[in-house]
Design a protein around this motif. Structure first.
Motif, PDB file in Angstrom:
ATOM      1  N   PRO A  51      -6.807   0.647  -2.912  1.00 24.84           N
ATOM      2  CA  PRO A  51      -6.210   1.922  -3.327  1.00 24.84           C
ATOM      3  C   PRO A  51      -4.869   2.155  -2.639  1.00 24.84           C
ATOM      4  CG  PRO A  51      -7.978   2.295  -1.736  1.00 24.84           C
ATOM      5  CD  PRO A  51      -7.949   0.820  -1.993  1.00 24.84           C
ATOM      6  N   PRO A  52      -3.879   2.668  -3.379  1.00 22.37           N
ATOM      7  CA  PRO A  52      -2.615   3.051  -2.737  1.00 22.37           C
ATOM      8  C   PRO A  52      -2.874   4.036  -1.587  1.00 22.37           C
ATOM      9  CG  PRO A  52      -2.395   3.151  -5.114  1.00 22.37           C
ATOM     10  CD  PRO A  52      -3.840   2.888  -4.829  1.00 22.37           C
ATOM     11  N   TYR A  53      -2.182   3.860  -0.510  1.00 21.24           N
ATOM     12  CA  TYR A  53      -2.300   4.705   0.689  1.00 21.24           C
ATOM     13  C   TYR A  53      -3.697   4.640   1.316  1.00 21.24           C
ATOM     14  CZ  TYR A  53       1.621   6.389  -1.989  1.00 21.24           C
ATOM     15  OH  TYR A  53       2.763   6.439  -2.745  1.00 21.24           O
ATOM     16  N   ASN A  83      -6.042  -5.728  -7.769  1.00 16.87           N
ATOM     17  CA  ASN A  83      -5.541  -4.563  -8.518  1.00 16.87           C
ATOM     18  C   ASN A  83      -5.121  -3.452  -7.536  1.00 16.87           C
ATOM     19  OD1 ASN A  83      -5.407  -2.189 -10.164  1.00 16.87           O
ATOM     20  ND2 ASN A  83      -6.798  -3.145 -11.649  1.00 16.87           N
ATOM     21  N   HIS A  84      -3.880  -3.023  -7.637  1.00 19.96           N
ATOM     22  CA  HIS A  84      -3.362  -1.976  -6.742  1.00 19.96           C
ATOM     23  C   HIS A  84      -2.837  -0.786  -7.554  1.00 19.96           C
ATOM     24  CE1 HIS A  84      -2.184  -0.554  -2.824  1.00 19.96           C
ATOM     25  NE2 HIS A  84      -0.893  -0.619  -3.023  1.00 19.96           N
ATOM     26  N   THR A  85      -3.409  -0.587  -8.723  1.00 18.09           N
ATOM     27  CA  THR A  85      -3.077   0.481  -9.687  1.00 18.09           C
ATOM     28  C   THR A  85      -1.756   0.198 -10.412  1.00 18.09           C
ATOM     29  OG1 THR A  85      -1.752   2.040  -8.349  1.00 18.09           O
ATOM     30  CG2 THR A  85      -4.167   2.175  -8.161  1.00 18.09           C
ATOM     31  N   THR A 110       0.670   2.725 -11.252  1.00 21.53           N
ATOM     32  CA  THR A 110       1.819   3.560 -10.852  1.00 21.53           C
ATOM     33  C   THR A 110       1.830   3.899  -9.366  1.00 21.53           C
ATOM     34  OG1 THR A 110       0.638   5.611 -11.321  1.00 21.53           O
ATOM     35  CG2 THR A 110       1.889   4.624 -13.140  1.00 21.53           C
ATOM     36  N   HIS A 111       0.850   3.393  -8.618  1.00 18.27           N
ATOM     37  CA  HIS A 111       0.791   3.621  -7.178  1.00 18.27           C
ATOM     38  C   HIS A 111       0.712   5.108  -6.831  1.00 18.27           C
ATOM     39  CE1 HIS A 111       1.634   2.877  -2.852  1.00 18.27           C
ATOM     40  NE2 HIS A 111       1.119   1.705  -3.121  1.00 18.27           N
ATOM     41  N   ARG A 112      -0.050   5.836  -7.628  1.00 23.35           N
ATOM     42  CA  ARG A 112      -0.286   7.242  -7.269  1.00 23.35           C
ATOM     43  C   ARG A 112      -1.491   7.334  -6.342  1.00 23.35           C
ATOM     44  NH1 ARG A 112      -0.946   9.678 -13.052  1.00 23.35           N
ATOM     45  NH2 ARG A 112      -0.984  11.741 -12.095  1.00 23.35           N
ATOM     46  N   PHE A 151      -1.059  -8.885   0.732  1.00 24.41           N
ATOM     47  CA  PHE A 151       0.296  -8.356   0.533  1.00 24.41           C
ATOM     48  C   PHE A 151       0.280  -7.366  -0.629  1.00 24.41           C
ATOM     49  CE2 PHE A 151       0.852 -12.420   2.652  1.00 24.41           C
ATOM     50  CZ  PHE A 151       1.742 -12.079   3.656  1.00 24.41           C
ATOM     51  N   ASP A 152       0.683  -6.144  -0.336  1.00 27.54           N
ATOM     52  CA  ASP A 152       0.615  -5.063  -1.322  1.00 27.54           C
ATOM     53  C   ASP A 152       1.973  -4.734  -1.927  1.00 27.54           C
ATOM     54  OD1 ASP A 152      -1.934  -4.965  -0.301  1.00 27.54           O
ATOM     55  OD2 ASP A 152      -1.913  -2.803   0.092  1.00 27.54           O
ATOM     56  N   ASP A 153       1.907  -4.135  -3.080  1.00 26.17           N
ATOM     57  CA  ASP A 153       3.024  -3.422  -3.731  1.00 26.17           C
ATOM     58  C   ASP A 153       3.994  -4.315  -4.495  1.00 26.17           C
ATOM     59  OD1 ASP A 153       1.841  -1.302  -2.513  1.00 26.17           O
ATOM     60  OD2 ASP A 153       3.529  -0.750  -1.247  1.00 26.17           O
ATOM     61  N   GLY A 154       3.796  -5.616  -4.500  1.00 26.11           N
ATOM     62  CA  GLY A 154       4.676  -6.490  -5.287  1.00 26.11           C
ATOM     63  C   GLY A 154       4.201  -6.559  -6.723  1.00 26.11           C
ATOM     64  N   MET A 171       0.815  -1.183   0.000  1.00 27.42           N
ATOM     65  CA  MET A 171       0.000   0.000   0.000  1.00 27.42           C
ATOM     66  C   MET A 171       0.857   1.243   0.000  1.00 27.42           C
ATOM     67  SD  MET A 171      -2.389   2.053   1.924  1.00 27.42           S
ATOM     68  CE  MET A 171      -1.287   2.355   3.202  1.00 27.42           C
ATOM     69  N   LYS A 172       1.921   1.228   0.794  1.00 27.13           N
ATOM     70  CA  LYS A 172       2.746   2.414   0.903  1.00 27.13           C
ATOM     71  C   LYS A 172       3.992   2.341   0.034  1.00 27.13           C
ATOM     72  CE  LYS A 172       0.682   4.245   4.603  1.00 27.13           C
ATOM     73  NZ  LYS A 172       0.108   5.548   4.705  1.00 27.13           N
ATOM     74  N   ARG A 173       4.480   3.511  -0.274  1.00 28.33           N
ATOM     75  CA  ARG A 173       5.864   3.690  -0.635  1.00 28.33           C
ATOM     76  C   ARG A 173       6.384   2.714  -1.683  1.00 28.33           C
ATOM     77  NH1 ARG A 173       9.255   6.821   1.911  1.00 28.33           N
ATOM     78  NH2 ARG A 173       7.836   7.199   3.586  1.00 28.33           N
TER      79      ARG A 173
END
Ligand code: NI
Length: 281
Positions: A188-190, A148-150, A152-154, A97-100, A1-3
């Protein structure tokens, strides 16, 4: 989710190559690189690829604590746009688990999950899916769920509708290209998404927005034992637990976290299975 970690090719071509295989003892990719380096050469000899020949599936551990096989339904068709938890009367939890995917940490996590027969849900970033499609294929092949976590993670709250749709669409397309499955939920990111945007995504993509009920703040890197104890103390029936598979210390925390949750009597299912139970309630 973050960073999100941005791929940096900092000072040009000399440093670019090692950046993608920075893991210790990484001998196999060298063979692959050699063979792929000059594919158009007319006298290229057939090269036997060494990649993955060393890989053996991990053996099951902790037989007494192994997550059971659960053929629970995963179809849901409720009208609820946002979910943060499942049913409170059954001991099911969903690890997310996010962001991978991450080239080293995600495969390591998959091994840990596999030894315990645990299925998890991965909210992947579309750009990472395009970088590491083989890892997405492995995630799906081993029975996990993709969300789906977008792309570009904006932060979506600052984007217009067409950009939000594009973030969703590009990611869905990347996942379908990589693994031939379509995600059914989004995060959603963040955690930032306006109610109006949630409804838009729900009607355009049929994705419910999935938040969480347990957050160990692992992205702040408090150390594996803190991540583990936060998850164990926060867990509850129907918990949706947030973590990030791009952080090595988070992966370090997972064996003890999973075993701790299993010993407390929790069973692991995917987010879609959790939602399907709510649909039946
Ligand atoms: Ni994220």
């Amino acid at each position: 989710m973050k960073r999100r970690k941005i791929l940096k090719l900092s000072s040009g071509a000399l440093i670019a190559l090692p950046a993608c295989s920075s893991k210790k003892g990484d001998q196999a990719p060298a063979a692959g690189k050699q063979s792929g380096a000059n594919p158009s050469g007319p006298q290229t000899q057939p090269v036997r690829l060494g990649a993955n020949t060393q890989y053996r599936p991990p053996a099951y551990v902790n037989k007494g604590l192994r997550n059971p096989n659960m053929n629970l339904p995963s179809q849901f068709n409720g009208q609820t746009v946002t979910h943060s938890r499942g049913l409170s009367n059954q001991p099911y939890v969903a690890m997310t688990f996010d962001d991978g995917p991450h080239p080293q940490n995600t495969p390591r996590l998959l091994d840990i999950l596999r030894t315990r027969n645990i299925k998890a849900t991965f909210y992947v970033i579309g750009g990472n899916v395009d970088r590491y499609p083989h890892i997405v294929r492995r995630i799906v092949a081993e029975g996990h769920e993709i969300g789906n976590h977008t792309y570009t993670h904006r932060k979506l709250t600052s984007l217009g509708d067409s950009e939000v749709r594009k973030e969703m669409r590009r990611t869905e397309d990347a996942i379908v290209r990589a693994a031939a499955v379509r995600p059914r939920t989004m995060r959603p990111p963040y955690g930032a998404l306006l109610q109006r945007q949630r409804s838009l995504i729900f009607s355009d993509f049929t994705y419910p927005t999935i938040m969480w009920s347990v957050d160990p703040n692992d992205w702040k890197r408090p150390g594996p034992s803190v991540v583990r104890s936060r998850i164990l103390s926060g867990a509850h029936n129907g918990a949706i637990i947030l973590a990030h598979d791009l952080h090595a210390p988070t992966i370090d925390a997972m064996p003890g976290t999973f075993d701790g949750l299993l010993s407390k009597g929790y069973q692991f299912i995917t987010v879609s299975q959790l939602l399907a139970q709510k649909g039946q309630a």
